[in-house]
Design an enzyme around this catalytic site. Structure first.
Site, PDB file in Angstrom:
ATOM      1  N   THR A   1     -19.260  51.536 -11.712  1.00 37.39           N
ATOM      2  CA  THR A   1     -19.046  52.825 -11.215  1.00 37.39           C
ATOM      3  C   THR A   1     -17.430  53.324 -10.805  1.00 37.39           C
ATOM      4  O   THR A   1     -16.977  54.464 -11.094  1.00 37.39           O
ATOM      5  CB  THR A   1     -19.860  53.027  -9.856  1.00 37.39           C
ATOM      6  OG1 THR A   1     -21.213  52.821  -9.991  1.00 37.39           O
ATOM      7  CG2 THR A   1     -19.805  54.700  -9.215  1.00 37.39           C
TER       8      THR A   1
ATOM      9  N   ARG B   1     -28.589  39.676  -7.714  1.00 37.82           N
ATOM     10  CA  ARG B   1     -28.591  40.277  -6.534  1.00 37.82           C
ATOM     11  C   ARG B   1     -27.946  39.819  -5.466  1.00 37.82           C
ATOM     12  O   ARG B   1     -27.535  40.024  -4.285  1.00 37.82           O
ATOM     13  CB  ARG B   1     -29.831  41.012  -6.300  1.00 37.82           C
ATOM     14  CG  ARG B   1     -30.745  41.771  -6.937  1.00 37.82           C
ATOM     15  CD  ARG B   1     -29.990  43.079  -7.463  1.00 37.82           C
ATOM     16  NE  ARG B   1     -29.263  42.700  -8.892  1.00 37.82           N
ATOM     17  CZ  ARG B   1     -28.376  43.440  -9.447  1.00 37.82           C
ATOM     18  NH1 ARG B   1     -27.971  44.533  -8.771  1.00 37.82           N
ATOM     19  NH2 ARG B   1     -27.517  43.136 -10.420  1.00 37.82           N
TER      20      ARG B   1
ATOM     21  N   ASP C   1     -23.984  56.817 -18.061  1.00 42.91           N
ATOM     22  CA  ASP C   1     -24.031  55.432 -17.100  1.00 42.91           C
ATOM     23  C   ASP C   1     -25.342  54.997 -17.441  1.00 42.91           C
ATOM     24  O   ASP C   1     -26.204  55.853 -17.736  1.00 42.91           O
ATOM     25  CB  ASP C   1     -23.907  56.178 -15.683  1.00 42.91           C
ATOM     26  CG  ASP C   1     -23.821  54.863 -14.679  1.00 42.91           C
ATOM     27  OD1 ASP C   1     -23.448  53.651 -15.226  1.00 42.91           O
ATOM     28  OD2 ASP C   1     -23.950  54.979 -13.563  1.00 42.91           O
ATOM     29  N   GLU C   2     -25.471  53.683 -17.202  1.00 45.32           N
ATOM     30  CA  GLU C   2     -26.677  52.994 -17.429  1.00 45.32           C
ATOM     31  C   GLU C   2     -27.336  53.280 -18.703  1.00 45.32           C
ATOM     32  O   GLU C   2     -28.600  53.501 -18.907  1.00 45.32           O
ATOM     33  CB  GLU C   2     -27.729  53.582 -16.266  1.00 45.32           C
ATOM     34  CG  GLU C   2     -27.308  53.228 -14.674  1.00 45.32           C
ATOM     35  CD  GLU C   2     -27.159  51.512 -14.501  1.00 45.32           C
ATOM     36  OE1 GLU C   2     -27.360  50.971 -15.288  1.00 45.32           O
ATOM     37  OE2 GLU C   2     -26.752  51.118 -13.184  1.00 45.32           O
TER      38      GLU C   2
ATOM     39  N   GLN D   1     -29.291  44.022 -18.395  1.00 43.22           N
ATOM     40  CA  GLN D   1     -29.990  44.554 -17.049  1.00 43.22           C
ATOM     41  C   GLN D   1     -31.000  45.667 -17.785  1.00 43.22           C
ATOM     42  O   GLN D   1     -31.344  46.813 -17.003  1.00 43.22           O
ATOM     43  CB  GLN D   1     -29.018  45.106 -16.388  1.00 43.22           C
ATOM     44  CG  GLN D   1     -28.304  43.890 -15.754  1.00 43.22           C
ATOM     45  CD  GLN D   1     -27.348  44.784 -14.414  1.00 43.22           C
ATOM     46  OE1 GLN D   1     -27.974  44.938 -13.353  1.00 43.22           O
ATOM     47  NE2 GLN D   1     -26.159  44.763 -14.665  1.00 43.22           N
TER      48      GLN D   1
END
Length: 691
Positions: free
Chosen positions: A37, A587, A215-216, A246
């Site tokens: 980001t 995570r 993004d993503e 991911q």
């Protein structure tokens, strides 16, 4: 070279390379915790502040409103031109675009966007004879078709083999078009079709947005892929950011191939890998990388960090899910680090045992992405049936379930029953019997059917185990089918939650007393809603909901065959489940704990289970093991080469069950697959066979 602006200080070489990249297509493969980001926002700032790109010519697209707002805030701080850089979700951008070009698609610029319930209502008006469950199924198919960028005239066999579906889709779309409104799927699909079919509009949009960032991108579906191509002209500066490792939303239509094939789709693409991780320890990254390296469908990257080696991962072999819950409680109770710990699981239903144990221990917790177990609709519905069985005067329970699923008993009919209850000291079952003489039509038939079931359940309550009774109520009441149909649309695991409620009741006796104790347990298990929101709490969360989150300590539970991963026979599913494991692992900042159970309760009965095959993919030097794996028991292990007198040479491809109940699944040279109880299998182990 001119001196770089101070806001770029602190970027690592790969991040800086991505920020300073020119106008050729750019694919940023951003590993977990690699600061993507920051890179996106810095690139926008650099383009506007240093390269003097018109901010109104920049379009940044992401997937969630939260991500969009975060990007907007960061760019506003760096650029001071927040109103001119367009930062939107895919659907928000398309709604903006279509309202300004509505005349090209024959609708008013004030069109209404239909939600899922509106779609089902429209289908009901078109096909009133179909049951509601089929309306929901059709709505799901139509939504998936649009997400894949498919119109009624396209080949829809990948969506449904129903020969009537193309005509139903067309009839629905024609009706929606005649009304002048759009559904959610139309936002992207109609934008794609307009850009594809109208040269003037496409040219104007491509000239307006000369710089596009996505993004993503690993989460993009077929329609979003088509949209990106339609927006990109020969002079467009295109940058997509994502992580092929991911991509975990295949069930929503996401296509990992979109990011894998990007370099082939856009000439002169430069790939920059962001591999320095700022979140996790070296050991945690090694575990994650070792697992995901087994996937074939990836471009590849190697995460590294300067955070230090850190602690080894802990792997606990446990007897049951209750022991699993106790372990979690003991871990967090030992140091009180509740707010820095997350418990991850594959399905929402798994949260129930943790909720109960944590409540008994007085450990505060929060559930992210779902309601508390006993607050979920399907659970409250079932509890209402049980409450009415325990107390026929329970008006709240009666009103909740007397017409759910629908039995033709509208508000007026229900009101008449409740009004009649005064004749029977509030007994709503007696009042219902009385109301059969004053109601008419469907209401009478529906009420008669309900009363037959209720009276049968009263008899069964003394005869059947409580878990069997509850399963019978769930099935016979129609709740199971009702919520299964919702599952097909939302993927929310309602059926699994219902079966987990059955599991929870298995330790209680049958009869009125057992039922009363179970209902009391449920009430006491509820978390006190008066707790302050700002206190530290343990986080309970599904793996899918952890994207974008991080915790000092992560406990990944339920690492068992059939649960995680669910289906070992589907290669694509296995790769997605492995990516989900990778997301879950990354995570963790400092400590990773894994649990697997030898037995787990399913449908009210304990069933033996085997450890997840993903555990075998973690090198032993990164793990400290506690307990003993059931997989270590038995003579024939997965991968063992054997000989059978009749079938010849074969290989053990799976072990199912435990102890004397262990079943071996064997594939032979001939291609035949057979199953044998290990204890009595007429086979012998031989040397290696090049399978």
């Amino acid at each position: 070279m001119n001196e770089l602006p101070s806001y770029l200080d602190g970027l690592n070489p790969q991040q800086l390379d991505a920020v300073l990249h020119g106008s050729d297509p750019l694919l940023i493969l951003a590993g977990a915790g690699s600061g993507k980001t920051r890179v996106i926002t810095m690139r926008v700032a650099y383009l506007v502040n240093e390269m003097k790109v018109d901010p109104s010519s920049i379009l940044a697209v992401t997937f969630t409103n939260k991500a969009s707002r975060e990007m907007q805030e960061r760019i506003s701080h760096l650029v001071g031109e927040e109103s001119k850089v367009m930062i939107r979700t895919f659907h928000s951008f398309c709604a903006w675009f279509l309202r300004r070009n509505s005349h090209h698609i024959g609708v008013s610029s004030y069109f209404v966007i239909y939600d899922d319930d509106d779609v089902i209502s429209l289908l009901k008006t078109l096909y009133p004879a179909l049951p509601k469950s089929e309306h929901r199924q059709l709505a799901r198919w139509i939504s998936r078709a649009k997400d894949d960028g498919l119109t009624p005239g396209d080949d829809l066999s990948a969506i449904s083999y129903d020969p009537d579906f193309p005509n139903i889709y067309k009839t629905y779309q024609d009706k929606l078009d005649s009304i002048g409104n759009l559904d959610f799927g139309d936002l992207i699909l109609k934008t794609v079709l307009l850009l594809r079919n109208n040269d003037a509009v496409r040219t104007r949009v491509q000239q307006r947005f000369s710089t596009i960032l996505v993004d993503e991108y690993q989460d993009s579906n077929g329609a979003q892929y088509q949209l990106l191509h339609a927006l990109t002209g020969k002079d467009t500066s295109l940058c997509v950011v994502g992580d092929d490792d991911q991509s975990i939303y295949r069930f929503r239509g996401a296509e990992v191939k979109n990011i894998l094939t990007f370099p082939n789709e856009f000439d002169n693409t430069k790939i920059i890998r962001l591999e320095q991780n700022y979140r996790s320890s070296e050991t945690i990254l090694n575990v994650a990388s070792s697992v995901v390296a087994h996937n074939q469908g990836r471009l590849g990257k190697t995460l590294w960090t300067e955070n230090g080696v850190g602690e080894k991962c802990s792997l606990h072999y446990l007897d049951s899910h209750d022991e699993e819950a106790q372990l979690v409680c003991s871990i967090v109770d030992a140091d009180g680090q509740w707010g820095n710990t997350a418990v991850l699981y594959r399905t929402n239903a798994q949260s129930r045992s943790f909720e109960s144990a944590l409540t008994r221990m007085g450990i505060p917790y929060r559930i992210i992405g779902s309601l508390r177990f006993y607050d979920r609709e399907e659970i409250k519905d079932t509890i209402a049936f049980l409450s009415l069985l325990a107390n026929p005067r329970d008006e709240v329970a009666f009103q909740r379930i007397i017409n759910k699923p629908t039995r033709g008993l509208g508000p007026a009919s229900v009101a008449k029953i409740i009004d009649a209850a005064y004749r029977y000291e509030g007994d709503l079952i007696e009042a219902s019997s009385f109301a059969l003489g004053i109601l008419k039509g469907k209401a009478v038939k529906g009420l008669e059917a309900f009363l037959r079931l209720y009276k049968q359940w009263v008899e069964d309550m003394e005869l059947l185990p409580l878990s069997d009774l509850i399963m019978k109520i769930i099935e016979q009441s129609g709740l199971l089918d009702y919520h299964k149909n919702q599952d097909e649309i939302t993927g929310s695991g309602k059926e699994e939650n219902l079966k987990e409620l059955v599991n929870a009741s298995a330790v209680y006796d049958n009869g009125q007393e057992g039922l009363a104790l179970f209902l009391e347990h449920i009430e006491l298990d509820r978390v006190d809603e008066s707790e302050e929101d700002n206190i530290d709490r343990l986080t309970l969360i599904t793996m899918h909901n952890t994207k974008g989150l991080e915790f000092d300590r992560v406990i990944i539970t339920g690492m068992e065959q059939g649960l995680f991963p669910r289906d070992e026979d589907d290669p694509e599913e296995m790769e997605e489940e492995r990516r989900l494991f990778y997301v879950a692992i990354t995570r963790a900042r400092k400590k990773l704990i894994l649990t697997t159970c030898k037995n787990r309760m399913l449908h009210g009965k304990f069933r033996p289970s085997l450890p997840s095959p993903f555990l075998d993919e973690i090198p032993s030097e990164y793990i400290e093991v506690y307990g003993e794996s059931t997989a270590s028991a038995g003579k024939f292990q997965t991968g063992s080469t054997i000989y059978h007198d009749d079938y010849g040479v074969g290989m053990v491809i799976k072990r199912q069950g435990n102890g004397k109940d262990t079943v071996l699944v064997i594939r032979f040279e001939s291609g035949k697959v057979a199953q044998f109880i290990e204890e009595f299998a007429p086979i012998e182990q031989i040397g290696s066979w090049d399978y």
